[in-house]
Design a protein around this motif. Structure first.
Motif, PDB file in Angstrom:
ATOM      1  N   THR A  31     -11.309  -8.078 -39.769  1.00  0.00           N
ATOM      2  CA  THR A  31     -11.238  -8.916 -38.582  1.00  0.00           C
ATOM      3  C   THR A  31     -10.503 -10.216 -38.880  1.00  0.00           C
ATOM      4  O   THR A  31     -10.894 -10.973 -39.768  1.00  0.00           O
ATOM      5  CB  THR A  31     -12.652  -9.242 -38.053  1.00  0.00           C
ATOM      6  OG1 THR A  31     -13.323  -8.009 -37.771  1.00  0.00           O
ATOM      7  CG2 THR A  31     -12.595 -10.085 -36.796  1.00  0.00           C
TER       8      THR A  31
ATOM      9  N   SER B  51      -9.434  -5.785 -36.113  1.00  0.00           N
ATOM     10  CA  SER B  51     -10.017  -6.456 -34.956  1.00  0.00           C
ATOM     11  C   SER B  51      -9.566  -7.912 -34.971  1.00  0.00           C
ATOM     12  O   SER B  51      -9.186  -8.451 -36.014  1.00  0.00           O
ATOM     13  CB  SER B  51     -11.542  -6.402 -35.020  1.00  0.00           C
ATOM     14  OG  SER B  51     -11.996  -5.077 -34.916  1.00  0.00           O
TER      15      SER B  51
ATOM     16  N   ARG C 106     -10.780 -11.735 -33.591  1.00  0.00           N
ATOM     17  CA  ARG C 106     -11.887 -12.529 -33.067  1.00  0.00           C
ATOM     18  C   ARG C 106     -11.356 -13.890 -32.617  1.00  0.00           C
ATOM     19  O   ARG C 106     -10.536 -14.503 -33.301  1.00  0.00           O
ATOM     20  CB  ARG C 106     -12.945 -12.722 -34.147  1.00  0.00           C
ATOM     21  CG  ARG C 106     -14.138 -13.513 -33.697  1.00  0.00           C
ATOM     22  CD  ARG C 106     -15.163 -13.632 -34.809  1.00  0.00           C
ATOM     23  NE  ARG C 106     -16.312 -14.411 -34.354  1.00  0.00           N
ATOM     24  CZ  ARG C 106     -17.162 -15.005 -35.166  1.00  0.00           C
ATOM     25  NH1 ARG C 106     -17.025 -14.884 -36.483  1.00  0.00           N
ATOM     26  NH2 ARG C 106     -18.163 -15.699 -34.683  1.00  0.00           N
TER      27      ARG C 106
ATOM     28  N   THR D  53     -14.775 -10.552 -29.986  1.00  0.00           N
ATOM     29  CA  THR D  53     -14.009  -9.758 -30.937  1.00  0.00           C
ATOM     30  C   THR D  53     -13.358  -8.615 -30.166  1.00  0.00           C
ATOM     31  O   THR D  53     -14.033  -7.862 -29.474  1.00  0.00           O
ATOM     32  CB  THR D  53     -14.910  -9.212 -32.060  1.00  0.00           C
ATOM     33  OG1 THR D  53     -15.498 -10.334 -32.746  1.00  0.00           O
ATOM     34  CG2 THR D  53     -14.108  -8.383 -33.049  1.00  0.00           C
TER      35      THR D  53
ATOM     36  N   ALA E 221     -11.560  -5.223 -30.505  1.00  0.00           N
ATOM     37  CA  ALA E 221     -11.434  -4.121 -31.464  1.00  0.00           C
ATOM     38  C   ALA E 221     -10.310  -3.176 -31.043  1.00  0.00           C
ATOM     39  O   ALA E 221      -9.783  -3.257 -29.930  1.00  0.00           O
ATOM     40  CB  ALA E 221     -12.763  -3.357 -31.556  1.00  0.00           C
ATOM     41  N   ARG E 222      -9.995  -2.255 -31.929  1.00  0.00           N
ATOM     42  CA  ARG E 222      -8.923  -1.285 -31.678  1.00  0.00           C
ATOM     43  C   ARG E 222      -9.117  -0.560 -30.354  1.00  0.00           C
ATOM     44  O   ARG E 222      -8.167  -0.372 -29.586  1.00  0.00           O
ATOM     45  CB  ARG E 222      -8.871  -0.292 -32.830  1.00  0.00           C
ATOM     46  CG  ARG E 222      -7.837   0.789 -32.613  1.00  0.00           C
ATOM     47  CD  ARG E 222      -7.836   1.807 -33.718  1.00  0.00           C
ATOM     48  NE  ARG E 222      -6.462   2.175 -33.947  1.00  0.00           N
ATOM     49  CZ  ARG E 222      -5.975   2.611 -35.070  1.00  0.00           C
ATOM     50  NH1 ARG E 222      -6.737   2.748 -36.122  1.00  0.00           N
ATOM     51  NH2 ARG E 222      -4.715   2.922 -35.185  1.00  0.00           N
TER      52      ARG E 222
END
Length: 129
Positions: free
Chosen positions: A59, A104, A106, A122, A124-125
């Motif tokens: 991340t 990811s 954030r 966050t 994410a994919r």
């Protein structure tokens, strides 16, 4: 000919052993950015404090402080910042290597006045693919 193959093998080994992993590259770039450019004003209401990378979760995090008119928790109730960030990530070419690797992203926005976090998300994919 044997000598050439031997030298080529050594050169290939040395070349491959000197390459950084994507994780190492991301961590280094985040640390370099923070050291060289932070804190920096993004606009009259936003300052970037740092960029960090968590290798265990892959991340990349951006840490912002809100100043001026933007330092208002009510703004985050009216604006869908998460949706805007997802679109930014989808359209970003500079993040392509990290997106391809499934990293990811954030985003943390905190108040300068109250030192409270107004927004922490966050992406994410599954969000940007």
């Amino acid at each position: 000919m044997k000598k050439f193959v031997y030298i080529a093998a050594i050169a290939a080994f040395l070349f491959s052993s000197c390459q950084e992993s994507l994780e190492d590259k991301c961590a280094k770039e985040a640390a370099d950015f923070t050291r060289k450019k932070c804190p920096s004003k993004i606009d009259e209401n936003t300052e970037i404090d740092s960029m960090t990378f968590d290798k265990s979760t892959h991340t990349l995090a951006y840490w912002y402080t809100l100043i001026g008119k933007a330092d208002n928790p009510e703004l985050f109730k009216r604006v869908n910042l998460r949706k805007s960030l997802v679109e930014q990530i989808k359209n970003s070419t500079s993040m392509q290597a990290y997106k391809d690797a499934g990293y990811s992203f954030r985003y943390v926005y905190r108040s300068n006045k109250e030192n409270k976090i107004y927004f922490d998300a966050t992406i994410a994919r599954k969000d940007y693919k």
